[in-house]
Structure formats: C-alpha cells, structure tokens
Design a protein around this motif. Structure first.
Motif, PDB file in Angstrom:
ATOM      1  N   THR A   1      46.108  37.281  45.719  1.00 16.33           N
ATOM      2  CA  THR A   1      46.107  37.232  44.248  1.00 16.33           C
ATOM      3  C   THR A   1      45.178  38.287  43.664  1.00 16.33           C
ATOM      4  O   THR A   1      44.701  38.137  42.539  1.00 16.33           O
ATOM      5  N   SER A   2      44.931  39.347  44.427  1.00 14.96           N
ATOM      6  CA  SER A   2      43.989  40.372  43.973  1.00 14.96           C
ATOM      7  C   SER A   2      44.443  41.023  42.673  1.00 14.96           C
ATOM      8  O   SER A   2      43.613  41.442  41.857  1.00 14.96           O
ATOM      9  N   ILE A   3      45.751  41.098  42.469  1.00 21.19           N
ATOM     10  CA  ILE A   3      46.246  41.711  41.229  1.00 21.19           C
ATOM     11  C   ILE A   3      45.831  40.874  40.023  1.00 21.19           C
ATOM     12  O   ILE A   3      45.529  41.415  38.944  1.00 21.19           O
ATOM     13  N   LEU A   4      45.774  39.549  40.195  1.00 21.24           N
ATOM     14  CA  LEU A   4      45.333  38.682  39.094  1.00 21.24           C
ATOM     15  C   LEU A   4      43.843  38.876  38.829  1.00 21.24           C
ATOM     16  O   LEU A   4      43.409  38.884  37.671  1.00 21.24           O
ATOM     17  N   ILE A   5      43.076  39.018  39.917  1.00 18.71           N
ATOM     18  CA  ILE A   5      41.635  39.261  39.767  1.00 18.71           C
ATOM     19  C   ILE A   5      41.410  40.587  39.049  1.00 18.71           C
ATOM     20  O   ILE A   5      40.558  40.703  38.168  1.00 18.71           O
ATOM     21  N   GLU A   6      42.192  41.601  39.432  1.00 18.60           N
ATOM     22  CA  GLU A   6      42.066  42.913  38.803  1.00 18.60           C
ATOM     23  C   GLU A   6      42.357  42.828  37.306  1.00 18.60           C
ATOM     24  O   GLU A   6      41.650  43.406  36.479  1.00 18.60           O
TER      25      GLU A   6
END
Length: 358
Positions: A328-333
């Motif tokens: 879910t790194s894109i959400l964190i970004e």
C-alpha cells in the motif's frame, strides 16, 4: 518519493507495529528486537546461517521481480523452485562424477528444470492469453504431486519413504571450508550463485537490448508490438528466465541448505519471494537487501523466542505488516504528498495574512 524511501518506510512501520504487538502482549519490544538481531548477527555462525536462510529468498524474489519488470505476475516460483531442486537432486543421486563437473551440471539442470516449468504458463499466455496467475498456480500443484510420486518411486530414502536418499558430499553445495569460515554455519555455495544471479539480472535488465525489449513489452504490449518487438517470444523468454532463477533457488535449498528432498511440502520461499520482490521494489539490488532483511527475521526469531517469552509468531506478524505497507506504499505516498501540500498551503496563507495585517 522514490522506491527506496517507500521500502524503508514500510520496514519502519512494520517494526513500529511489531513493537506495539509486543507491548500489547506484555513484552519489552527493545529486549525483543535486541535478541532478534542477535539471533541473526551475534557471531559468524549466526551470520552465515542468516545468509544461508536468505539465499533461496534472494533467488525467488529475483525470479518474481524479473517477471514483474516484464509485465508478468509469476506466482509459480514455489513450483519452479521445487521442480528445479528435484531435477538437481535427481542428477546428484544418479550420476557418479567428480564434484567439479557434477555440481555445475546440477546447477545447470536445476535452472533448466525451473525454466521449463515456467515456459508452459508463458506459452499459454503468449498463445492463448491465459492469465499467468491461474496457470502458475496450477503448475505449483502439478510440481507438488509430480515430486510426491517420483521421490518414493525412484529415489526413496533408506529409512523414510517421505524423503529422498541423502546426496553424497560430492553432489552438495555445502563446502566444509566455507562452513569452517563461518564457525560451523550451514552457509554454502548457493549464496554465491544468488549474488551472481543478482548481478546478471541487473545487467540484463538495465544494460542490454533484450532487457529493454522485455521491459517494453511489460510497459505496453501493444506499443511494443507496433515497434516491431516480438511480443509472444518475449513473454515466453521472460517466463523461461524467471522460472530458471526460481529453479536455482531449489538447487540452493535442496542441495545446499539441505541434503535431501522431503515430499508433501511446497517450499514457502516461493511465496515469500513475492514479498521480497515487493519490498525490494522489483529491483535486483533491492531484492538482495530485502531478502537479507527477511533472512535476519527468520533466523533471529528462534533466538528471540528462546531468550524471552515473546512468541516467534511476532516476527511473522512483523513480516506480514511490512508486506502490507509495501503493497500500500502508493497510499502512503499520497498521504504524505497531501500533508506536504496542506502544510505548504497553510504557510502561504500565514504569509498572506501577515502581509494583509501589516
């Protein structure tokens, strides 16, 4: 935000979550992490064991990452690893050759075995557009039952029907001089095979025409075909290479970390390779570092459990949480970007209000 920062954030959040789990279960997280790290790095023997544990993870992670970079989702690394390891074991048990010939031959046959196991889903994808997720899952279980039948029928161990015969010392990647260097560790030549594979894949993807073509197919299949790239050939070739790397993981595991094959087990490293690839941002160096980190967690959790009352499942939970944050790194970004934008806007508004008041 670059991929390395995302991966580091995923690890950081996973470690924080693990610390919270330890606190909630009434344990000291500082003590837990101290023993976890000591379990993997306390002395040369533990360092060697960590490297040996990480070796098949490096190769399965690299296998998955290579397929990802070329637009394919190879989740059949477990079956390819199993079949590649079986092919290498069968050669080691069947041929009586000098080690200098036998071991390279086993490595080659293991690579080819894993590659051929992956070519079938590649062909189905290229020829009939069968999704590789479905076909690689099916091939996992075909490999499982194939080995389940052949080992007891042709290579049965002397005492147990569920294991193959022990490989002779001349047919193993385990070398006494290397073990002595790490004070009795089970590190073996498989680690060097993994390092070479990382370097070769990095060069292939980033420095060759073939790598450019495979990545082009992964980015946009139709545009690559319009540009004159043989898309179907690229798909099959990509799966061939990906499966071959997973086959090397089988060689490292079954002829290096172990000395025989046990039936009824689909190697977990094949599935863990997906997590390693994800955390490593599908980059060869990232996969290498990610696998070493996972190897540390796997090696250290037993020592943590022995020295404290913290259950080893805590380490598994940390790994799972890290995978979740990596996925879910894109959400964190997006969240971080939103906070930065909001902070910038507030600063601009503050300056404007100050000017207006003046």
């Amino acid at each position: 935000m670059n991929n390395s920062v995302k991966s580091l954030l995923a690890v950081l959040f996973g470690l924080i979550a693990g610390a919270l789990l330890m606190l909630l279960t009434g344990h000291n997280p500082i003590e837990g992490y101290m023993y976890l790290i000591q379990g993997g790095l306390k002395n040369p023997e533990r360092i060697g064991n960590t490297l040996a544990t990480a070796t098949p993870l490096i190769l399965t992670g690299l296998s998955v990452a290579f397929a990802f970079r070329t637009g394919l989702f190879n989740i059949g690394a477990a079956g390819q690893m199993l079949f590649g390891g079986f092919c290498a074991t069968a050669v080691g048990l069947s041929l009586d050759l000098p080690s200098v010939i036998l071991i390279p031959l086993m490595v080659l046959i293991g690579f080819v075995g894993g590659a051929l196991w992956a070519v079938i889903p590649g062909f189905l994808k290229a020829r009939f557009n069968v999704h590789e997720v479905v076909s690689t899952i099916m091939m996992n279980w075909i490999a499982y039952w194939t080995v389940y039948y052949i080992i007891p029928a042709y290579f049965k161990g002397t005492s147990l029907e569920t294991e193959s015969r022990q490989l002779p010392s001349g047919a193993m990647l385990h070398q006494q001089w290397l073990s002595d260097m790490f004070q009795g560790s089970y590190i073996n030549l498989g680690f060097f095979i993994a390092v070479i594979a990382v370097l070769v894949v990095a060069f292939l993807i980033n420095k060759t025409t073939l790598g450019y073509e495979l990545k082009a197919v992964g980015f946009n299949r139709h545009a690559a075909e319009y540009a004159g790239i043989a898309v179907k050939r690229s798909i099959v070739l990509s799966m061939f290479i990906s499966g071959g790397i997973a086959g090397l993981a089988g060689v490292a595991q079954y002829t290096g970390n172990a000395s025989s094959m046990e039936i009824g087990i689909l190697p977990s490293q094949g599935f863990d390779g997906i997590a390693v690839s994800l955390l490593g941002a599908n980059a060869p160096l990232g996969v290498f570092l990610s696998a070493l980190f996972f190897g540390l967690l796997y090696s250290g959790r037993g020592f943590m459990n022995a020295m404290t009352e913290i259950p080893p499942e805590i380490a598994d939970s940390i790994i799972a949480i890290i995978i979740y944050f990596a996925a879910t790194s894109i959400l964190i970004e997006r969240l971080i970007r939103k906070l930065i934008v909001r902070r910038t806007a507030n600063k601009k508004q503050g300056v404007k209000d100050h000017v207006d008041n003046a």
